[in-house]
Write a protein that holds these residues in place. Sequence first.
Motif, PDB file in Angstrom:
ATOM      1  N   GLY A  11       0.828  -1.198   0.000  1.00 19.41           N
ATOM      2  CA  GLY A  11       0.000   0.000   0.000  1.00 19.41           C
ATOM      3  C   GLY A  11       0.857   1.241   0.000  1.00 19.41           C
ATOM      4  O   GLY A  11       1.737   1.395  -0.838  1.00 19.41           O
ATOM      5  N   ASP A  12       0.637   2.121   0.956  1.00 18.93           N
ATOM      6  CA  ASP A  12       1.370   3.377   1.022  1.00 18.93           C
ATOM      7  C   ASP A  12       2.554   3.308   1.984  1.00 18.93           C
ATOM      8  O   ASP A  12       3.055   4.331   2.421  1.00 18.93           O
ATOM      9  CB  ASP A  12       0.434   4.526   1.426  1.00 18.93           C
ATOM     10  CG  ASP A  12       1.038   5.882   1.091  1.00 18.93           C
ATOM     11  OD1 ASP A  12       1.675   6.001   0.017  1.00 18.93           O
ATOM     12  OD2 ASP A  12       0.913   6.814   1.914  1.00 18.93           O
ATOM     13  N   MET A  13       3.010   2.109   2.294  1.00 22.81           N
ATOM     14  CA  MET A  13       4.149   1.967   3.207  1.00 22.81           C
ATOM     15  C   MET A  13       5.262   1.166   2.538  1.00 22.81           C
ATOM     16  O   MET A  13       5.008   0.269   1.750  1.00 22.81           O
ATOM     17  CB  MET A  13       3.728   1.267   4.500  1.00 22.81           C
ATOM     18  CG  MET A  13       2.634   1.995   5.280  1.00 22.81           C
ATOM     19  SD  MET A  13       3.024   3.703   5.729  1.00 22.81           S
ATOM     20  CE  MET A  13       4.323   3.459   6.914  1.00 22.81           C
ATOM     21  N   ALA A  14       6.494   1.545   2.865  1.00 19.66           N
ATOM     22  CA  ALA A  14       7.676   0.804   2.419  1.00 19.66           C
ATOM     23  C   ALA A  14       8.538   0.597   3.653  1.00 19.66           C
ATOM     24  O   ALA A  14       8.624   1.473   4.518  1.00 19.66           O
ATOM     25  CB  ALA A  14       8.433   1.589   1.353  1.00 19.66           C
ATOM     26  N   GLY A  15       9.164  -0.555   3.736  1.00 18.17           N
ATOM     27  CA  GLY A  15       9.963  -0.836   4.916  1.00 18.17           C
ATOM     28  C   GLY A  15      11.189  -1.658   4.589  1.00 18.17           C
ATOM     29  O   GLY A  15      11.315  -2.231   3.503  1.00 18.17           O
ATOM     30  N   ALA A  16      12.102  -1.700   5.558  1.00 20.66           N
ATOM     31  CA  ALA A  16      13.320  -2.489   5.418  1.00 20.66           C
ATOM     32  C   ALA A  16      13.735  -3.015   6.781  1.00 20.66           C
ATOM     33  O   ALA A  16      13.563  -2.342   7.799  1.00 20.66           O
ATOM     34  CB  ALA A  16      14.436  -1.658   4.811  1.00 20.66           C
ATOM     35  N   PHE A  17      14.286  -4.210   6.768  1.00 20.39           N
ATOM     36  CA  PHE A  17      14.821  -4.852   7.962  1.00 20.39           C
ATOM     37  C   PHE A  17      16.260  -5.236   7.654  1.00 20.39           C
ATOM     38  O   PHE A  17      16.543  -5.807   6.599  1.00 20.39           O
ATOM     39  CB  PHE A  17      13.995  -6.098   8.299  1.00 20.39           C
ATOM     40  CG  PHE A  17      14.393  -6.755   9.579  1.00 20.39           C
ATOM     41  CD1 PHE A  17      13.932  -6.276  10.787  1.00 20.39           C
ATOM     42  CD2 PHE A  17      15.238  -7.853   9.579  1.00 20.39           C
ATOM     43  CE1 PHE A  17      14.297  -6.874  11.980  1.00 20.39           C
ATOM     44  CE2 PHE A  17      15.609  -8.466  10.765  1.00 20.39           C
ATOM     45  CZ  PHE A  17      15.137  -7.972  11.969  1.00 20.39           C
ATOM     46  N   VAL A  18      17.182  -4.897   8.565  1.00 13.29           N
ATOM     47  CA  VAL A  18      18.606  -5.168   8.359  1.00 13.29           C
ATOM     48  C   VAL A  18      19.164  -5.894   9.571  1.00 13.29           C
ATOM     49  O   VAL A  18      18.848  -5.545  10.713  1.00 13.29           O
ATOM     50  CB  VAL A  18      19.386  -3.850   8.127  1.00 13.29           C
ATOM     51  CG1 VAL A  18      20.889  -4.066   8.191  1.00 13.29           C
ATOM     52  CG2 VAL A  18      19.003  -3.235   6.789  1.00 13.29           C
ATOM     53  N   VAL A  19      19.987  -6.892   9.309  1.00 17.25           N
ATOM     54  CA  VAL A  19      20.718  -7.606  10.352  1.00 17.25           C
ATOM     55  C   VAL A  19      22.205  -7.388  10.105  1.00 17.25           C
ATOM     56  O   VAL A  19      22.691  -7.589   8.986  1.00 17.25           O
ATOM     57  CB  VAL A  19      20.396  -9.114  10.333  1.00 17.25           C
ATOM     58  CG1 VAL A  19      21.261  -9.863  11.348  1.00 17.25           C
ATOM     59  CG2 VAL A  19      18.922  -9.349  10.596  1.00 17.25           C
TER      60      VAL A  19
END
Length: 140
Positions: free
Chosen positions: A122-130
Amino acid sequence: MPLTVAILGIGFDLVAVGEFRELLDRPGTTVLTSFTPGERRDVARRETDRARHFAARWAAKEAVIKAWSASIHGRPPVTAEGIHHLVEVVTDAWGRPAIRLAGEVATALAGTSLHVSLTHDGDMAGAFVVLEGDRIPEGE
């Protein structure tokens, strides 16, 4: 003695695509200077909304900084603000993202591995980093 690999830090960031689009469209904005030429080319080749791809990359840059900060918890920051251009999101032939570091960030995080996952919904973008490694990054 065997080498032990550990999770040194994790980072997560979420970006509202609509707000990021407004930032990109703002006259005189300098936000694109936070993205490398490779990132700008990669986004330009995409057939979908460029703001959502830039927003996911921005989230990845922020998540890298958060993972790095978690790895040095209790110690002062090791670099100044405005290092986003030294963190690059690259993709392989299948579109899988990875992180490439440059300059002082690459030096400080030498010997560590970064794993990244990007998402859009939708109107969200995200990222996860290790951030993974066998030691706390240098430059503390």
